[in-house]
Design an enzyme around this catalytic site. Structure first.
Site, PDB file in Angstrom:
ATOM      1  N   HIS A 365       0.787  -1.240   0.000  1.00 49.69           N
ATOM      2  CA  HIS A 365       0.000   0.000   0.000  1.00 49.69           C
ATOM      3  C   HIS A 365       0.810   1.276   0.000  1.00 49.69           C
ATOM      4  O   HIS A 365       0.223   2.357  -0.042  1.00 49.69           O
ATOM      5  CB  HIS A 365      -0.948   0.027   1.204  1.00 49.69           C
ATOM      6  CG  HIS A 365      -2.171  -0.795   1.005  1.00 49.69           C
ATOM      7  ND1 HIS A 365      -3.312  -0.297   0.412  1.00 49.69           N
ATOM      8  CD2 HIS A 365      -2.436  -2.088   1.277  1.00 49.69           C
ATOM      9  CE1 HIS A 365      -4.225  -1.243   0.352  1.00 49.69           C
ATOM     10  NE2 HIS A 365      -3.716  -2.354   0.872  1.00 49.69           N
ATOM     11  N   LYS A 556      -8.705  14.125   3.789  1.00 56.04           N
ATOM     12  CA  LYS A 556      -7.879  12.910   3.809  1.00 56.04           C
ATOM     13  C   LYS A 556      -7.074  12.958   5.098  1.00 56.04           C
ATOM     14  O   LYS A 556      -7.065  13.980   5.781  1.00 56.04           O
ATOM     15  CB  LYS A 556      -6.949  12.872   2.594  1.00 56.04           C
ATOM     16  CG  LYS A 556      -6.212  14.198   2.356  1.00 56.04           C
ATOM     17  CD  LYS A 556      -5.390  14.230   1.071  1.00 56.04           C
ATOM     18  CE  LYS A 556      -6.169  14.317  -0.198  1.00 56.04           C
ATOM     19  NZ  LYS A 556      -6.206  13.062  -0.959  1.00 56.04           N
ATOM     20  N   ARG A 557      -6.397  11.858   5.453  1.00 61.27           N
ATOM     21  CA  ARG A 557      -5.540  11.908   6.636  1.00 61.27           C
ATOM     22  C   ARG A 557      -4.531  13.035   6.508  1.00 61.27           C
ATOM     23  O   ARG A 557      -4.111  13.382   5.396  1.00 61.27           O
ATOM     24  CB  ARG A 557      -4.812  10.570   6.816  1.00 61.27           C
ATOM     25  CG  ARG A 557      -5.690   9.501   7.431  1.00 61.27           C
ATOM     26  CD  ARG A 557      -6.199   9.894   8.799  1.00 61.27           C
ATOM     27  NE  ARG A 557      -5.153   9.793   9.794  1.00 61.27           N
ATOM     28  CZ  ARG A 557      -5.118   8.900  10.778  1.00 61.27           C
ATOM     29  NH1 ARG A 557      -6.110   8.047  10.939  1.00 61.27           N
ATOM     30  NH2 ARG A 557      -4.118   8.871  11.634  1.00 61.27           N
ATOM     31  N   LYS A 562       0.912  14.474   1.756  1.00 60.70           N
ATOM     32  CA  LYS A 562      -0.327  14.859   1.077  1.00 60.70           C
ATOM     33  C   LYS A 562      -0.418  16.372   0.875  1.00 60.70           C
ATOM     34  O   LYS A 562      -1.271  16.869   0.160  1.00 60.70           O
ATOM     35  CB  LYS A 562      -1.537  14.348   1.855  1.00 60.70           C
ATOM     36  CG  LYS A 562      -1.678  12.819   1.825  1.00 60.70           C
ATOM     37  CD  LYS A 562      -2.848  12.359   2.693  1.00 60.70           C
ATOM     38  CE  LYS A 562      -3.000  10.852   2.774  1.00 60.70           C
ATOM     39  NZ  LYS A 562      -3.700  10.262   1.619  1.00 60.70           N
ATOM     40  N   THR A 664      -8.025   7.055  -3.046  1.00 61.80           N
ATOM     41  CA  THR A 664      -9.366   6.641  -3.452  1.00 61.80           C
ATOM     42  C   THR A 664     -10.329   7.813  -3.280  1.00 61.80           C
ATOM     43  O   THR A 664     -11.367   7.854  -3.946  1.00 61.80           O
ATOM     44  CB  THR A 664      -9.872   5.452  -2.611  1.00 61.80           C
ATOM     45  OG1 THR A 664      -9.673   5.754  -1.219  1.00 61.80           O
ATOM     46  CG2 THR A 664      -9.155   4.171  -2.978  1.00 61.80           C
ATOM     47  N   LYS A 668     -13.736   9.194  -5.595  1.00 59.68           N
ATOM     48  CA  LYS A 668     -15.072   9.539  -5.093  1.00 59.68           C
ATOM     49  C   LYS A 668     -15.493  10.898  -5.642  1.00 59.68           C
ATOM     50  O   LYS A 668     -16.645  11.086  -6.063  1.00 59.68           O
ATOM     51  CB  LYS A 668     -15.074   9.580  -3.561  1.00 59.68           C
ATOM     52  CG  LYS A 668     -14.693   8.265  -2.881  1.00 59.68           C
ATOM     53  CD  LYS A 668     -14.408   8.475  -1.378  1.00 59.68           C
ATOM     54  CE  LYS A 668     -13.693   7.298  -0.770  1.00 59.68           C
ATOM     55  NZ  LYS A 668     -13.107   7.600   0.564  1.00 59.68           N
TER      56      LYS A 668
HETATM   57  C1  LIG Z   1     -11.864   7.595   0.983  1.00 59.20           C
HETATM   58  C2  LIG Z   1     -11.476   7.924   2.351  1.00 59.20           C
HETATM   59  C3  LIG Z   1     -10.126   8.094   2.675  1.00 59.20           C
HETATM   60  C4  LIG Z   1      -9.023   8.024   1.650  1.00 59.20           C
HETATM   61  O1  LIG Z   1      -8.829   9.317   1.116  1.00 59.20           O
HETATM   62  P1  LIG Z   1      -7.531   9.672   0.258  1.00 59.20           P
HETATM   63  O2  LIG Z   1      -7.814  11.058  -0.235  1.00 59.20           O
HETATM   64  O3  LIG Z   1      -7.454   8.682  -0.854  1.00 59.20           O
HETATM   65  O4  LIG Z   1      -6.364   9.614   1.170  1.00 59.20           O
HETATM   66  C5  LIG Z   1      -9.810   8.412   3.983  1.00 59.20           C
HETATM   67  N1  LIG Z   1     -10.762   8.546   4.930  1.00 59.20           N
HETATM   68  C6  LIG Z   1     -12.066   8.405   4.646  1.00 59.20           C
HETATM   69  C7  LIG Z   1     -13.058   8.584   5.731  1.00 59.20           C
HETATM   70  C8  LIG Z   1     -12.469   8.075   3.356  1.00 59.20           C
HETATM   71  O5  LIG Z   1     -13.774   7.917   3.097  1.00 59.20           O
END
Ligand SMILES: *Cc1c(COP(=O)(O)O)cnc(C)c1O
Length: 820
Positions: A365, A556-557, A562, A664, A668
C-alpha cells in the site's frame, strides 16, 4: 395470524410488514412503547427490522457455498472503515421506498433515524475504506468471501478542535450496542503467546518441535452480514475479540491470588481494545504485534476448520482457499500457516510451502519507508518463538534460491534477506510477505512501477511473475447512489440504472457533456448539494457559507506527503493578494479541510493548528472575507465524506508525485462531478488517462522529476526566487496568524527552509498557484466548467471497486464469480 402473515413477519419487504416489525422490535426487543421511545430506540428497532431481512439470505448464501464446494476468498485486514451501514443495507436490499413509508407511518423521519447511527470506524483512512468497498463489491459480484478483522472496542478517535488544535476523544462506538453484529460465543480459538520451543519426537522417532509453556488467549468472532446489491449474496465480515483463557491464570487462582489472576484476565482482554491510530506509519509496539498475531491465528484456524469440514485432501487447499493480505499487517500469516500445516497437521515442509504459497497473496500500500513494518527479532522471539524458527527456515531456503539464481552476489543476499542484520536484528515483513505469496500487487499502475523500481527491485528481478498492478476502486453504491441521490436519479433517468452494478455504463453520459439541457440539470444538482452542505455547516458550526462560492475541498488523513500545508500557503498568497486589492477579479472561493492526524505526529498536528489559525484570521477580516473563507471541519470520517463529496467542485489531490500509492478520495470526487486539481501521482495518472488531462488541473513535478530534484534540492533558492511565496511564508513566520502564541510555527519554517522541504512544497507551489488561477478562469465559464464536470463523472467507470475486485478474482484468486 394466517400462514401468509407468518411468512411476512421478519421477512416481508412491503411497507406494511416493515411497519409492523418496527413496532414489534420497539415493543419486544427494546421493551419500549411509542411514547417512551427515543429516536435512538426507533433507530435500533429499524436496524433490527432490516437485519431480520438479511438473515434468510445470509443462511442461504452459506448453504449454497457449502453445497457447491466453492473457492472462498478471505480478505485479511486489520482495518475495515465501514461508516454507517443502515442505509447501505436498505439500498442494497432495494427497499428504500418501503422503509421510508413505514418510518413515516410511525410519524418519524428516516434521515433523523439514520443520524442516530454511529460510524463503524474500525480503520484509519484509505486502506481501511478500501477493505470496506471491497467487501461490498465481493458480495455484489456474488463472490464467496469473508472479511476478517478485529472488533476494536474503540475505533479511530473522535477529533475535537480546541483553540485550533486537535484533541483526541475515545470512540466508544459500542456504547449503545451494535445491532449489526452477531456474537458467536460458541466458536472459540486458542492463541498462544510466549513460552518456548522444545524438540520432541513423534511416534516414528522424527524430531518435532513443540511449543510449550505458552500463555493462551481466546479469540471469539462477531459476525456482520454484508449484503450485495440486489440482495442475492450475503457474505460475512468476521471480527475477532480477545478473551482470557479459563486457565490463563490457573496458578494465580490456585495460589489464592485472585486479584492478580483477574488482572491478567484484563490484560488478555486489552488485546482488541483499541485501533492504533497511525496511518501508513509503523510504530513497533508489542501490543500491536499481539493484535496482529491474535487476528492472523484465529482467522487461519477458522479457515482451516472450514476447509477440513468440507474436504479431506490437503492438495485441494489452494483450490478452495484464497487469502489476500491487506498490507503486511497480517503477514504473520506466512509463518502461522506453515506452523499449522507442519506442526499441527503433520505435512512435510515442501508440501506445506507449496500449498501456502499458492494460497497467499499480498497487497502493498505504500512506498514510504516509515510505513514498512520491521519487527525486532528479540520481540518475535519472546512472543512467538516457534514462528521465529519458521521464519529462519523460510529465510535459509530463500537465501539458497537467491544464491542459485545470482551466484556470488553477497550484497544482494544482504539486501534481500528477510532478516535485517545489525545491532538490532529485525524481521522485514514486506520481504516475508513477498517470499511467502504467489502474488504481490501494487494499488495503481504508477505505484506498482515505483514499487518494483525503487522499493524492492531485487524481488522484482527474482520473481517478475509475482508482481502485478490492481488499481484501487470505490463502490459506486455508497459513493454515488447512497450519498448523492439527486445525481444518482439524474443519471438513472438519463441512461438507466445499469451503472449501479456496471459503472462502465456512465460512459453513456459522455455525449451529454455538450447537451445544454442535461448540463443545466447536472449543474442544478451540484448547486443543490452545495446548498444542502451549506445549510448543514451553518447550522452545525454557525458559519455563513454561501453556496454560490467555489467549493474547494481537501479531505484525507493529515500527512506531510499529502501537502495540506501547500494548500494552506497558497491560501495565504490569495489572502495577501486580496488585502492589497480587495476588488481584484476573483470568484469567491471556499476552502474546506478535514483530516485526522496521528496523535503522536507533531508536524501533522501543527499543520492542523496553522490551517485553523489562518481560517480564524481570514474569516474575520472584512477586507477579504467577502471572497475568501477557510474552514477546518472537525472529525473527518466516512459520514462526513458522504456529506462533502456531492457538494465539491474542486478536489485537492496534491501529493508530491511518487508518494501517494493510489488514493481513493480522488475517485469519489471524480464520480460526483468535481474537477481535480492534482499532481501526476497515484490513480490521478489513470484518471487523466480516462477523462483527458485537459479536463483536470494537473500541475507540478512528475515522479521522475521529483526524484531527480530531491537529489540536489535547495528550497531556500525557491523561497528567494518567488516573491509571493516568500511573502506568504514570511507572514506566517512573522506570527501574523499566531500573535498570542509567538513562534509556534517555527518547526514548519525549519522543515521547509532548513530541513530540506522533503515533499518539495516550495518547488511545486508556483505551478500549484498557476493551476488555481486556471480554476478561477474556467469557473467563470459556467458552461465549460459543467461540461468538464459531466465528463469527469462520465469517465469514472474504471474506478469502481467492482472492476478492481473482478481483476483480483480473475488474476489472483482464480474465483470467477458464479454467474447470476
Ligand atoms: C476515501 C477515504 C479516505 C481516503 O482518502 P484519500 O484522499 O485517498 O487519502 C480516507 N478517509 C475516509 C473517511 C475516506 O472515506
Amino acid at each position: 395470524m394466517t400462514t401468509n402473515d407468518h411468512q411476512r413477519v421478519r421477512r416481508g419487504m412491503d411497507t406494511d410488514s416493515i411497519h409492523k416489525d418496527l413496532q414489534d422490535h420497539l415493543n419486544f426487543t427494546l421493551a419500549k412503547d411509542q411514547e417512551g421511545a427515543s429516536q435512538l430506540d426507533f433507530y435500533q428497532a429499524l436496524a433490527y427490522t432490516i437485519r431480520d431481512r438479511l438473515i434468510d439470505r445470509w443462511l442461504q448464501t452459506r448453504k449454497t457455498h457449502k453445497k457447491n464446494k466453492v473457492k472462498r476468498v478471505y480478505y485479511l485486514s486489520l482495518e475495515f472503515l465501514m461508516g454507517r451501514v443502515l442505509h447501505s443495507n436498505v439500498q442494497n436490499l432495494n427497499i428504500e421506498k418501503e422503509v421510508r413509508s413505514a418510518v413515516e407511518e410511525h410519524g418519524l423521519d428516516y434521515e433523523t433515524l439514520r443520524n442516530e447511527e454511529v460510524d463503524m470506524g474500525l480503520g484509519n483512512g484509505g486502506l481501511g475504506r478500501l477493505a470496506a468497498c471491497f467487501i461490498d463489491s465481493m458480495a455484489t459480484l456474488n463472490i464467496p468471501a469473508y472479511g476478517y478483522g478485529i472488533r476494536y472496542n474503540y475505533g479511530i478517535f473522535r477529533q475535537e478542535i480546541e483553540k485550533g488544535r486537535q484533541v483526541e476523544q475515545p470512540d466508544d462506538w459500542l456504547k449503545w450496542g451494535n445491532i449489526w453484529e452477531v456474537p458467536r460465543n460458541n466458536l472459540q480459538f486458542q492463541v498462544n503467546f510466549g513460552g518456548r520451543v522444545e524438540m520432541g519426537k513423534d511416534d516414528k522417532g522424527n524430531l518435532c518441535p513443540r511449543w510449550v509453556d505458552a500463555h493462551p488467549v481466546i479469540g471469539i468472532p462477531y459476525d456482520v452480514p454484508i449484503v450485495g446489491y440486489g440482495g442475492k449474496t450475503v457474505n460475512t465480515l468476521r471480527l475477532w475479540t480477545a478473551h482470557a483463557h479459563e486457565d490463563f491464570d490457573f496458578e494465580d487462582f490456585n495460589k489464592g491470588d485472585y486479584i492478580n489472576a483477574v488482572e491478567h484476565k484484563v490484560t488478555a482482554e486489552n488485546l482488541t481494545k483499541v485501533l492504533y491510530p497511525n496511518d501508513l506509519h509503523y510504530l513497533g509496539k508489542e501490543l500491536r504485534l499481539r493484535q496482529q498475531y491474535l487476528f492472523v491465528s484465529c482467522s487461519l484456524q477458522d479457515i482451516i476448520a472450514r476447509f477440513k469440514d468440507e474436504c479431506d485432501d490437503w492438495n485441494e487447499f489452494p483450490d478452495r482457499v484464497a487469502i489476500q493480505l491487506n498490507d503486511t499487517h497480517p503477514s504473520l500469516a506466512v509463518p502461522e500457516l506453515m506452523r499449522i500445516l507442519v506442526d499441527e497437521e503433520g505435512l512435510g515442509w515442501d508440501h506445506a510451502w507449496s500449498l501456502s504459497l499458492r494460497t497467499l497473496a499480498y497487497t502493498n500500500h505504500t512506498l514510504m519507508p516509515e510505513a514498512l513494518e520491521k519487527w525486532s527479532v528479540e520481540l518475535i522471539e519472546k512472543l512467538l518463538p516457534r514462528h521465529l524458527q519458521i521464519i529462519y527456515e523460510i529465510n535459509q531456503r530463500f537465501i539458497k534460491d537467491i544464491a542459485a539464481k545470482f551466484p556470488g552476489d553477497m550484497h544482494r543476499i544482504g539486501r534481500m534477506s528477510i532478516i535485517e542484520e545489525g545491532e538490532h536484528r529485525q524481521v522485514r515483513m514486506a520481504h516475508l510477505a513477498i517470499v511467502g505469496s504467489h502474488s504481490t500487487n501494487g494499488v495503481a499502475e504508477i505505484h506498482t512501477e515505483l514499487l518494483k523500481e525503487r522499493v524492492v527491485p531485487d524481488f522484482a528481478a527474482m520473481y517478475p511473475e509475482r508482481f502485478n498492478a490492481k488499481t484501487n476502486g470505490i463502490t459506486q453504491r455508497r459513493w454515488l447512489l447512497d450519498c448523492n441521490p439527486d445525481l444518482a436519479e439524474l443519471i438513472t433517468e438519463t441512461i438507466g440504472d445499469g451503472w449501479i452494478t456496471d459503472l462502465k455504463q456512465v460512459a453513456k453520459l459522455k455525449p451529454l457533456a455538450d447537451d445544454r439541457a442535461f448540463c443545466d440539470r447536472f449543474a442544478q444538482v451540484k448547486f443543490a448539494a452545495k446548498k444542502r452542505l451549506s445549510d448543514f455547516m451553518n447550522a452545525e458550526w454557525d458559519w455563513e457559507t454561501d453556496p454560490t462560492w467555489i467549493f474547494d475541498v481537501q479531505i484525507k488523513r493529515l500527512h506531510e506527503y499529502k501537502r495540506q500545508l501547500m494548500n494552506a500557503i497558497h491560501i495565504v498568497i490569495l489572502y495577501n493578494r486580496l488585502r492589497k486589492n480587495p476588488d481584484m477579479d476573483f470568484h469567491p472561493q471556499l476552502f474546506l479541510f478535514g483530516a485526522k492526524a496521528a496523535p503522536g505526529y507533531f508536524m501533522a498536528k501543527l499543520i492542523i493548528k496553522l490551517i485553523n489559525n489562518i481560517g480564524d484570521m481570514i474569516n474575520r477580516d472584512e477586507s477579504v472575507r467577502h471572497k475568501l473563507r477557510v474552514h477546518f471541519l472537525p472529525n473527518y470520517r466516512v459520514t462526513l465524506a458522504e456529506k462533502l463529496i456531492p457538494a465539491t467542485e474542486v478536489s485537492e489531490q496534491i501529493s508530491t508525485a511518487g508518494t501517494e500509492a493510489s488514493g481513493t478520495g480522488n475517485m469519489k470526487f471524480m464520480l460526483n462531478g468535481a474537477l481535480t486539481i492534482g499532481t501526476m501521482d497515484g490513480a490521478n495518472v489513470e484518471m487523466a488517462q480516462e477523462v483527458g488531462r485537459e479536463n483536470m488541473f494537473i500541475f507540478g513535478l512528475d515522479a521522475a522529476e521529483a526524484k531527480a530534484l530531491s537529489e540536489n534540492y535547495d528550497p531556500y533558492a525557491y523561497y528567494q526566487q518567488d516573491e509571493e511565496v516568500r511573502e506568504a511564508l514570511d507572514l506566517i513566520f512573522s506570527d501574523h496568524f499566531s500573535i498570542l502564541e509567538r513562534g509556534i510555527f517555527e518547526p514548519i519554517r525549519h522543515a521547509l527552509l532548513e530541513g530540506g522541504d522533503r515533499y518539495l512544497l516550495l518547488a511545486d507551489l508556483p505551478a500549484y498557484r498557476a493551476a488555481q488561477e486556471e480554476v478561477q478562469r474556467i469557473y467563470k465559464d459556467r458552461e465549460e466548467w459543467t461540461r468538464r464536470a459531466v465528463l469527469n463523472t462520465a469517465c469514472s467507470g474504471k474506478f469502481s471497486s467492482d472492476r478492481t475486485i473482478s481483476e483480483y478474482a480473475e488474476k489472483i484468486w482464480g474465483t470467477k464469480p458464479p454467474r447470476k
